[in-house]
Design an enzyme around this catalytic site. Structure first.
Site, short mmCIF file in Angstrom:
data_model
loop_
_atom_site.label_atom_id
_atom_site.label_comp_id
_atom_site.label_asym_id
_atom_site.label_seq_id
_atom_site.Cartn_x
_atom_site.Cartn_y
_atom_site.Cartn_z
N CYS A 186 66.28 105.95 18.62
CA CYS A 186 67.62 106.51 18.49
C CYS A 186 68.71 105.82 19.29
O CYS A 186 69.71 105.40 18.72
CB CYS A 186 67.58 108.00 18.81
SG CYS A 186 66.59 108.43 20.23
N HIS B 190 73.42 110.42 24.09
CA HIS B 190 72.26 109.55 24.34
C HIS B 190 72.60 108.09 24.55
O HIS B 190 71.85 107.19 24.20
CB HIS B 190 71.23 109.69 23.21
CG HIS B 190 69.84 109.34 23.65
ND1 HIS B 190 68.80 109.11 22.78
CD2 HIS B 190 69.31 109.19 24.90
CE1 HIS B 190 67.70 108.84 23.45
NE2 HIS B 190 67.98 108.88 24.74
#
Length: 467
Positions: A80, A137
């Site tokens: 990710c 993130h």
């Protein structure tokens, strides 16, 4: 200054500033709104529009029905945060230290550099209101957060995932934020993200300026918790949330179905606020599927450079400009979204930081034909390397090398290396030359992988081999 009031002076100054801003600002005032929806670990065939027979996703399928469905969309990475680095910069993630993390973990102390132009930052310069709802993130340090990298507003979580009920991260710390303030809010995470996205659309539509909303779900990323599974949240409390003893196909389907409902709420909010016709809506995933995903007709999954770890669903609609119900065989990759969306907004990338992706708008609008593409990947765990050039793909896993025609052979079963040695040598050499232009891999960077002890179909896999 006879007859010159203070109001007139300020008005003249504002007009002068607008004039100096030039045509870019004028175009941006008429630019489309953009809603970029990213699922987390959703496999290529995990929505009905891509053929999953046991899962209804009518709301996500609305985007396909009113726009374009890509059949050859790739993620920039098999995990990710590396892909998210490419999304926000429009460049190969290997150009930045944060992109070498596969993915970013709580031990990583950095983030996106302040001088790096970003998609939200460039849109904000062009007059857009920008907001992120959901997953960041790209560094948990506060001075490397979303508000410092181009977003006007942020409501969501900073780390790789959160428990759907407790909203705690893999380090068992609360990770829900409103801007730079840690907050607590009761509710299932997917529902909360949908609600805040709808509120953001309503507020942005009233403001009279184009807006860019990033809606980054944690669904269907582990932990495997549907809305009825709060007991599972309590069972795994205090853990790193991975629970290899948890989850089922039925649970996974419910997680995806709940995300689909929230996508419908977002689409309905665009219509209710009168902005659906001139809003670009993108739906995609950050990498290939995880344990319970459907990656057919490919093999492989997250953390692997096989097609199943890289192929993703990608849908885009823009009623004012794009014909409904299109299917595009154009090969594309995550980093294409930055130049494409900037072009749609009437602005351009920073000339000092040119994108590695391309503007897909001429192809999407029928002004240019589809064209062959060349993409490169590497992944430190298991010493993986890959390159796609036209229909051919070079692949390396540890010390094994392959050449596949991924159009004729999407399962990557027939190794053409010996039959087509010149093509194999050409792609291998091109990958090596490209790799030399990127930052070198670092032994201290995290690179996620799975072992046979964790997943039964990985019985031959162990610790990453040294490169």
């Amino acid at each position: 200054m006879t007859g010159m009031t203070r109001r007139r002076v300020l008005g003249s100054a504002a007009a002068g500033a607008a004039s100096l801003a030039g045509p870019r600002a004028a175009r941006a005032a008429q630019g489309p709104n953009i809603v970029f929806i990213m699922a987390d670990d959703l496999g290529y065939a995990d929505i009905a529009a891509y053929g999953r027979p046991d899962l209804a996703t009518p709301q996500i399928d609305r985007i396909a029905a009113t726009g374009v469905r890509f059949t050859q969309a790739y993620a920039n990475s098999a995990v990710c945060s590396a892909t998210r680095t490419a999304l926000i910069t429009g460049r190969y993630q290997y150009r930045l230290p944060v992109g070498l993390e596969e993915p970013v973990t709580t031990r990583f102390a950095g983030g996106l550099p302040a001088e790096q132009p970003t998609l939200p930052g460039l849109l904000r310069q062009a007059g857009y209101r920008t907001a992120l709802v959901g997953k960041w993130h790209l560094g948990s340090v506060r001075d490397c957060g979303p508000l410092q990298r181009g977003y006007d507003a942020f409501w969501g979580f900073r780390g790789g995932t959160i428990d759907y009920f407790s909203h705690r991260g893999t380090d068992d710390k609360p990770d829900l934020w409103d801007g730079d303030v840690r907050i607590e809010e009761v509710g299932y995470a997917t529902h909360l993200l949908g609600r805040h996205a709808v509120e953001t659309i309503a507020a942005s539509a009233k403001a009279g300026r184009p807006f860019f909303l990033s809606l980054h779900f944690n669904a269907p990323h582990w932990p495997w918790e549907a809305p009825e599974d709060e007991a599972e949240s309590r069972r795994i409390a205090g853990s790193n949330l991975r629970h290899f003893d948890g989850g089922t196909q039925a649970t996974y389907r419910r997680i995806v179905a709940e995300m689909d409902i929230q996508v419908g709420r977002v689409l309905d909010a665009l219509e209710a606020n009168g902005v659906a016709e001139d809003t670009i809506v993108v739906f995609t995933s950050d990498n290939g599927g995880e344990r319970f995903s459907d990656t057919w007709p490919f093999t492989g999954r997250k953390t692997e450079l096989l097609e199943g770890g890289l192929r993703i669903p990608a849908l885009v609609s823009w009623p004012r400009r794009l014909k409904a119900g299109q299917v595009s065989n154009q090969a594309m990759i995550t980093m294409d979204w930055l130049p494409t969306l900037l072009a749609a907004a009437g602005t351009a990338p920073d000339p000092g930081c040119p994108p590695d992706g391309i503007d897909l708008l001429p192809i999407l609008t029928g002004q240019a034909p589809e064209r062959p593409r060349t993409f490169f990947w590497r992944y430190r765990a298991n010493a993986q390397a890959a390159m796609r050039d036209g229909d051919l793909k070079y692949l390396k896993i540890r010390d094994q090398t392959f050449l596949f025609d991924v159009v004729a052979d999407p399962l990557e079963r027939a190794n053409l290396k010996a039959r087509r040695p010149e093509d194999f040598a050409r792609l291998q050499s091109a990958w090596t030359a490209w790799d030399a232009t990127m930052l070198p891999e670092r032994a201290e960077s995290f690179s996620e992988t799975y072992t046979g002890a964790q997943l039964a179909d990985h019985f031959g896999a162990g610790a990453p081999a040294p490169k």
